[in-house]
Design a protein around this motif. Structure first.
Motif, mmCIF file in Angstrom:
data_model
loop_
_atom_site.group_PDB
_atom_site.id
_atom_site.type_symbol
_atom_site.label_atom_id
_atom_site.label_comp_id
_atom_site.label_asym_id
_atom_site.label_seq_id
_atom_site.Cartn_x
_atom_site.Cartn_y
_atom_site.Cartn_z
ATOM 1 N N SER A 78 -3.661 -3.270 -4.219
ATOM 2 C CA SER A 78 -3.464 -2.664 -2.906
ATOM 3 C C SER A 78 -1.988 -2.291 -2.744
ATOM 4 O O SER A 78 -1.142 -2.659 -3.563
ATOM 5 N N ASP A 79 -1.671 -1.581 -1.667
ATOM 6 C CA ASP A 79 -0.272 -1.209 -1.425
ATOM 7 C C ASP A 79 0.608 -2.457 -1.305
ATOM 8 O O ASP A 79 1.732 -2.488 -1.822
ATOM 9 N N THR A 80 0.099 -3.473 -0.617
ATOM 10 C CA THR A 80 0.874 -4.705 -0.458
ATOM 11 C C THR A 80 1.053 -5.412 -1.790
ATOM 12 O O THR A 80 2.147 -5.910 -2.113
ATOM 13 N N ASP A 83 3.693 -3.669 -3.858
ATOM 14 C CA ASP A 83 5.038 -4.062 -3.436
ATOM 15 C C ASP A 83 5.396 -5.443 -3.985
ATOM 16 O O ASP A 83 6.532 -5.695 -4.415
ATOM 17 N N ASP A 101 2.787 8.866 4.558
ATOM 18 C CA ASP A 101 1.825 7.993 5.220
ATOM 19 C C ASP A 101 1.852 8.308 6.710
ATOM 20 O O ASP A 101 2.760 7.891 7.425
ATOM 21 N N ARG A 105 -1.000 2.626 12.485
ATOM 22 C CA ARG A 105 -1.730 1.366 12.458
ATOM 23 C C ARG A 105 -2.042 0.904 13.887
ATOM 24 O O ARG A 105 -1.320 1.239 14.832
ATOM 25 N N THR A 108 0.829 -0.663 15.709
ATOM 26 C CA THR A 108 1.842 0.308 16.123
ATOM 27 C C THR A 108 1.368 1.066 17.354
ATOM 28 O O THR A 108 2.140 1.299 18.295
ATOM 29 N N ILE A 243 9.098 0.658 10.365
ATOM 30 C CA ILE A 243 7.866 -0.055 10.687
ATOM 31 C C ILE A 243 7.442 -0.824 9.444
ATOM 32 O O ILE A 243 7.130 -0.228 8.417
ATOM 33 N N GLU A 244 7.438 -2.129 9.527
ATOM 34 C CA GLU A 244 7.262 -2.961 8.338
ATOM 35 C C GLU A 244 5.952 -2.685 7.614
ATOM 36 O O GLU A 244 5.903 -2.651 6.389
ATOM 37 N N GLU A 245 4.859 -2.488 8.355
ATOM 38 C CA GLU A 245 3.577 -2.277 7.688
ATOM 39 C C GLU A 245 3.394 -0.840 7.212
ATOM 40 O O GLU A 245 2.416 -0.545 6.512
ATOM 41 N N ALA A 246 4.320 0.037 7.537
ATOM 42 C CA ALA A 246 4.287 1.424 7.059
ATOM 43 C C ALA A 246 5.734 1.856 6.823
ATOM 44 O O ALA A 246 6.336 2.551 7.649
#
Length: 278
Positions: A78-80, A83, A101, A105, A108, A243-246
């Protein structure tokens, strides 16, 4: 536990959860252990079995970023997880994704709607992809604008409303272009900027001038004001945050500059209850 030990554990775990059929390989004979074999992962990722084996064992070898990317795709990370793999292997964030992207989310979206001040979200090329109701009332409504027209850089550089004071506009254009150049340099896929740069080169003499300058600005912030019908002019101090998740998105918030400006913003929300924070 060292990073290398955790890297070894993580790769073994990722390899074990995949079946041959999931990656297009024949199931073949019964296996002593579930998941893919090391030689299968190496072949799918375009690596030598020896290099992959050493890497999975946590030995002190270095893989290039493209090779780690191929390994991540092979293991269906996954993307996470991608990373995480880069952090363990190279002790730094991965290269920026090649695609923009633009998905907002849920967290957000909730934050945008909950803020009592104007706020919007842009992606790397400055296209606005999210905003709250106060942005619509204080600045502009992006709802019915096509994607190319929602580009904040183009709006600020080309709109006549920002050019009424030539001195202020020149200072703003220099600052915006310096920041825009920084974002261009950081992009994982700089070609997404090509059409915008070509359009700005054709339409803006100011852009042509400052694009050739060496000035670079790595942070985004400043002051702006807007005359809002029913409440008068409101001055804002704006700043941006990743934005941490994106990570490729930036949240830009507009805080009232003074107590008087805050009072005018409160009056706007009182005049239009649908703008009130729930």
């Amino acid at each position: 536990m060292s990073h290398r030990e955790e890297l070894s554990r993580f790769l073994k775990s990722a390899r074990a959860r995949l079946s041959p059929g999931e990656v297009g390989l024949p199931e073949g004979e019964r296996r002593r252990a579930k998941g893919l074999r090391r030689e299968e992962v190496a072949a799918l990722a375009g690596m030598s079995v020896t290099w992959y084996t050493w890497f999975e064992q946590g030995r002190e070898i270095q893989l290039s970023a493209p090779m780690i990317e191929r390994l991540g795709r092979t293991l269906r990370l996954s993307d996470t997880e991608r990373d995480y793999l880069f952090g363990l292997a190279q002790h730094r964030p991965p290269p920026l994704a090649s695609r923009l992207d633009e998905a907002i989310r849920p967290a957000t979206r909730h934050m945008l709607d909950a803020l009592a001040i104007p706020a919007l979200v842009i992606v790397a090329d400055w296209t606005v992809v999210g905003w709250n109701a106060l942005v619509t009332r204080a600045f502009r409504d992006y709802t019915d604008m096509d994607r190319p027209e929602r580009n904040l850089f183009k709006i600020l550089m080309l709109s006549e409303r920002y050019q009424r004071n030539p001195e202020n506009f020149r200072e703003m254009a220099a600052r915006l272009t310096a920041r825009f150049k920084w974002d261009y340099s950081q992009a994982g896929s700089p070609e997404v900027f090509d059409d915008l740069i070509e359009e700005m080169t054709q339409k803006s003499a100011m852009f042509r001038e400052f694009w050739q300058c060496s000035a670079i600005q790595a942070h985004f912030g400043g002051e702006n004001s807007s005359r809002i019908e029913g409440v008068g002019r409101v001055s804002f101090v704006h700043s941006s945050y990743a934005i941490e998740e994106a990570p490729s998105q930036r949240l830009i918030v507009f805080a009232p500059k003074s107590a008087e400006d805050a009072a005018r913003l409160d009056r706007l929300r009182a005049l239009e209850p649908e703008l009130a924070v729930s």
